[in-house]
Design a protein around this motif. Structure first.
Motif, PDB file in Angstrom:
ATOM      1  N   UNK A  27     115.782  40.679  50.907  1.00  0.00           N
ATOM      2  CA  UNK A  27     116.802  41.550  50.974  1.00  0.00           C
ATOM      3  C   UNK A  27     116.115  43.043  51.448  1.00  0.00           C
ATOM      4  N   UNK A  28     116.932  43.881  52.228  1.00  0.00           N
ATOM      5  CA  UNK A  28     116.326  45.272  52.586  1.00  0.00           C
ATOM      6  C   UNK A  28     117.173  46.337  52.212  1.00  0.00           C
ATOM      7  N   UNK A  82     118.649  48.621  42.040  1.00  0.00           N
ATOM      8  CA  UNK A  82     117.886  47.366  42.145  1.00  0.00           C
ATOM      9  C   UNK A  82     118.643  46.311  41.581  1.00  0.00           C
ATOM     10  N   UNK A  83     119.035  46.672  40.468  1.00  0.00           N
ATOM     11  CA  UNK A  83     119.827  45.452  39.634  1.00  0.00           C
ATOM     12  C   UNK A  83     121.083  44.784  40.537  1.00  0.00           C
ATOM     13  N   UNK A  84     121.851  45.886  41.167  1.00  0.00           N
ATOM     14  CA  UNK A  84     122.735  45.404  41.808  1.00  0.00           C
ATOM     15  C   UNK A  84     122.310  44.368  43.282  1.00  0.00           C
ATOM     16  N   UNK A  85     121.190  44.892  43.746  1.00  0.00           N
ATOM     17  CA  UNK A  85     120.625  44.133  44.776  1.00  0.00           C
ATOM     18  C   UNK A  85     120.279  42.815  44.496  1.00  0.00           C
ATOM     19  N   UNK A  86     119.799  42.572  43.124  1.00  0.00           N
ATOM     20  CA  UNK A  86     119.299  41.188  43.009  1.00  0.00           C
ATOM     21  C   UNK A  86     120.531  40.555  42.596  1.00  0.00           C
ATOM     22  N   UNK A  87     121.721  40.822  41.796  1.00  0.00           N
ATOM     23  CA  UNK A  87     122.845  40.336  41.898  1.00  0.00           C
ATOM     24  C   UNK A  87     123.582  39.827  43.008  1.00  0.00           C
ATOM     25  N   UNK A  88     123.448  40.879  44.158  1.00  0.00           N
ATOM     26  CA  UNK A  88     124.389  40.730  45.465  1.00  0.00           C
ATOM     27  C   UNK A  88     123.481  39.580  45.986  1.00  0.00           C
ATOM     28  N   UNK A  89     122.169  39.540  45.983  1.00  0.00           N
ATOM     29  CA  UNK A  89     121.465  38.821  46.997  1.00  0.00           C
ATOM     30  C   UNK A  89     121.629  37.526  46.338  1.00  0.00           C
ATOM     31  N   UNK A  90     121.471  37.332  45.189  1.00  0.00           N
ATOM     32  CA  UNK A  90     121.961  35.884  44.503  1.00  0.00           C
ATOM     33  C   UNK A  90     123.254  35.320  44.994  1.00  0.00           C
ATOM     34  N   UNK A  97     112.420  42.097  47.554  1.00  0.00           N
ATOM     35  CA  UNK A  97     113.209  43.490  48.101  1.00  0.00           C
ATOM     36  C   UNK A  97     112.108  44.375  48.918  1.00  0.00           C
ATOM     37  N   UNK A  98     112.811  44.806  50.093  1.00  0.00           N
ATOM     38  CA  UNK A  98     111.787  45.661  51.006  1.00  0.00           C
ATOM     39  C   UNK A  98     112.555  47.040  51.151  1.00  0.00           C
ATOM     40  N   UNK A  99     111.884  48.007  51.082  1.00  0.00           N
ATOM     41  CA  UNK A  99     112.406  49.346  51.539  1.00  0.00           C
ATOM     42  C   UNK A  99     112.275  49.859  52.598  1.00  0.00           C
ATOM     43  N   UNK A 100     112.858  50.224  53.586  1.00  0.00           N
ATOM     44  CA  UNK A 100     112.692  50.267  55.072  1.00  0.00           C
ATOM     45  C   UNK A 100     113.033  51.955  55.219  1.00  0.00           C
ATOM     46  N   UNK A 101     112.371  52.680  55.817  1.00  0.00           N
ATOM     47  CA  UNK A 101     112.475  54.052  56.051  1.00  0.00           C
ATOM     48  C   UNK A 101     112.920  53.919  57.452  1.00  0.00           C
TER      49      UNK A 101
END
Lengths: 446, 167
Positions: free
Chosen positions: A119-120, A104-112, A160-164
């Motif tokens: 982001x998904x 999740x931390x990586x997703x925030x940095x990468x999305x920024x 952030x959305x988690x998609x199955x």
């Protein structure tokens, strides 16, 4: 002491919770990124790090990011590929289950960095319990102000959305994943246009693997140059290796790229050697799709040097005597393993998972499976080995997506290195079909 | 497969309806079809399988044609398009699990339940399903029942699990 970028804190009790992750220094990279860095400078750090995509293709992540189209007024998306389904590969499962906040931390940095506000994380549907872990972690991060509107007062918003997924290996291919995320069948798209130009909802999109995204907090905290200083050559940083098969200690290990294959197999800190009383016969180093190597070629290059766990060293010799690091799915076979049976097993997998969109893959994977099945079950024809080689060549490079190659390479490489074993099955059908029968001819065991 | 779009026999429970609304709201305006796979999971969780009536219900919820739901549900392996038993045992039949003795363990499992892959026991308790790699190769042989992974399987362990679930 080996450096751990992803797994340093993975065994800390409670690390799956926000508070414990935070106590271990978690989310400091988000603070640094949002308060002191610009999106452009983050992309530059990732480029400097030289991190290559950890999903299997090994494409430089920073370069992929820099390709993202940035038209005004059009949303951009980051999609995390967590559809891990390649036989032999289970490192993303391990990472998400144990330390979800790192992703999740990586997703925030990468999305920024990419300018994405939604982001998904596309997780294979079979891992529903992991999806619940991620959703809980996202809720925690949101409650603490690290997700949602105006994160840490920076003015940056991210949801952030988690998609199955629904159970389809092909959805690990980035364009098939996007189709699936749009609520359709996971049929790969023709490229170009690439997702960086027209991806999710026809908007600019980056698709990155879990492990790749999870490296970004460390890169932000320590700098791209520090990351590039780890590893060897263009294989920078560390890599998670999922080790399975006939070894003493199956599991997920984080290694500095450049470790000798021999050390990885025999050292106590990693695989701990071959199971007692047995010999090393063959290796699949990077997931079921990469070429299989006999033991001697797995350990040594053609010039006699030790083969290393790196992108370059594993592919040294091309497909004649080399293989690929791929996703890091490391499967070791001892002398009790039947290569024909295993090749049939993998072939069955690719036949089942072919989406059926292109004829060479749809028809070819089925053909290979059928021929391998009859060889394994004592009904092989003399011309079958050449037929398999011919079919594999007709699939390779002739499909919309890489699943065709992934299906062809295991078959072609098994015949390249273990042709006598296939021949033995054809020549000795009654012997080969006995339970547990394995060819014991001229194989080089280590 | 029925195409009756007004069949009211399937409806989400109030809790699941709330969940469904929350799922649909996750996506950008006009992109609600993205909710299809998650909604099919919710449907299957409630109904035990992905019934035609349930798919029609999901189609109405997303304002898409029923065929759009059928073609998606039939592409992915996780959606049971026919009724299944109370416990669906999904066993991983791929290379690494087989290397660790999976074939023998699964043969024992079939013998124990007296059914083959794709079948359901006469008492409706168990359905057996083959799945491709479950991403737990280091812990094989593996099978999954609902969200729970059962790893390092042996014949004895299989018997214990079946006994436990049969109670």
């Amino acid at each position: 002491m080996a450096i751990k970028i992803l797994t340093e804190h993975i065994n800390v009790p409670g690390i799956e919770t926000f508070d414990v992750y935070r106590k271990q220094g978690g989310y400091t990279a988000v603070e640094k990124a949002l308060k002191t860095l610009t999106p452009e400078s983050i992309v530059e750090e990732v480029k400097k790090a030289g991190v290559r995509g950890r999903g299997g293709a090994g494409f430089p992540m920073g370069m992929k990011w820099s390709f993202l189209a940035k038209p005004e007024g059009v949303p951009r998306y980051l999609v995390c590929n967590a559809d891990e389904s390649e036989p032999g590969t289970f490192k993303d499962h391990y990472l998400m289950k144990n330390i979800p906040h790192l992703l999740i931390e990586g997703m925030i940095i990468s999305s920024f960095a990419l300018g994405a506000n939604k982001s998904f994380i596309y997780v294979r549907g079979e891992l529903m319990y992991v999806i619940h872990i991620l959703e809980k972690a996202i809720a925690e991060a949101k409650a603490k102000g690290f997700l949602g509107k105006n994160i840490l007062g920076s003015g940056y918003d991210l949801e952030l959305v988690v998609q199955p997924g629904g159970g389809a290996y092909i959805c690990g291919e980035e364009t098939a994943l996007l189709e699936s995320l749009e609520g359709k069948r996971g049929n790969p798209r023709n490229k170009p246009p690439f997702p960086a130009v027209k991806g999710l909802y026809q908007s600019p999109t980056v698709v990155n693997n879990v492990e790749s995204i999870a490296t970004t907090p460390w890169i932000i905290n320590n700098g791209g140059e520090a990351y590039a200083g780890i590893g060897i050559g263009r294989s920078t940083g560390t890599k998670l290796i999922s080790a399975s098969g006939h070894i003493n200690k199956p599991g997920v290990y984080e290694i500095e790229l450049g470790v000798p294959v021999e050390d990885f197999i025999y050292a106590d800190e990693w695989c701990g050697g071959i199971r007692p009383g047995h010999k090393f016969k063959a290796l699949v180093a990077g997931g079921s799709s990469v070429p299989i190597l006999p033991a001697n070629l797995a350990l040594t290059l053609a010039n006699g040097e030790k083969r290393l766990m790196s992108y370059e060293s594993l592919s040294d010799g091309g497909f004649a005597t080399g293989t690929m690091l791929g996703s890091g799915g490391f499967i070791l076979f001892d002398e009790t393993s039947c290569i024909v049976r295993n090749t049939w097993n993998f072939s069955r997998f690719y036949h089942h998972e072919s989406c059926g969109q292109c004829s060479p893959c749809r028809e070819g994977t089925g053909w290979m499976e059928k021929v391998l099945h009859r060889i394994e079950y004592g009904h092989g024809h003399q011309q079958d080995i050449d037929l398999l080689v011919d079919v594999s060549k007709k699939i390779e490079g002739n499909t919309i997506c890489p699943l065709g190659d992934a299906a062809a390479w295991p078959v072609a490489s098994a015949i390249r290195h273990f042709r006598d074993e296939f021949q033995w099955h054809i020549d000795h059908p009654s012997e080969a079909t006995q339970p547990g029968a394995v060819y014991r001819g001229e194989m080089a065991l280590v | 497969m029925t195409t009756e779009t007004n069949n009211p026999s399937v409806q989400f429970t109030p809790e699941r309806l709330e969940k469904a609304k929350e799922i649909i709201a996750r996506y950008p305006e006009g992109k609600q079809k993205s909710a299809l796979l998650p909604l099919l999971h919710v449907l299957q969780e409630q109904e035990g399988w992905t019934s035609p009536e349930g798919m029609d219900y999901v189609a109405r919820m997303l304002d898409i044609q029923p065929i759009e739901v059928y073609e998606v549900a039939s592409f992915y392996t996780m959606y049971h398009l026919n009724p299944v038993g109370k416990h669906v045992i999904e066993y991983c039949r791929t290379g690494p699990c087989c290397l660790m003795g999976g074939e023998e363990v699964y043969a024992h499992l079939k013998q124990r339940l007296s059914i083959d892959t794709g079948q359901t026991t006469v008492d409706g308790q168990f359905t057996l399903k083959e799945v491709e790699c479950l991403a737990a190769c280091g812990m094989g042989p593996v099978f999954q029942i609902r969200e729970k992974y059962y790893m390092h399987l042996t014949n004895e362990r299989v018997d214990e699990i079946i006994d436990e679930l049969s109670k």
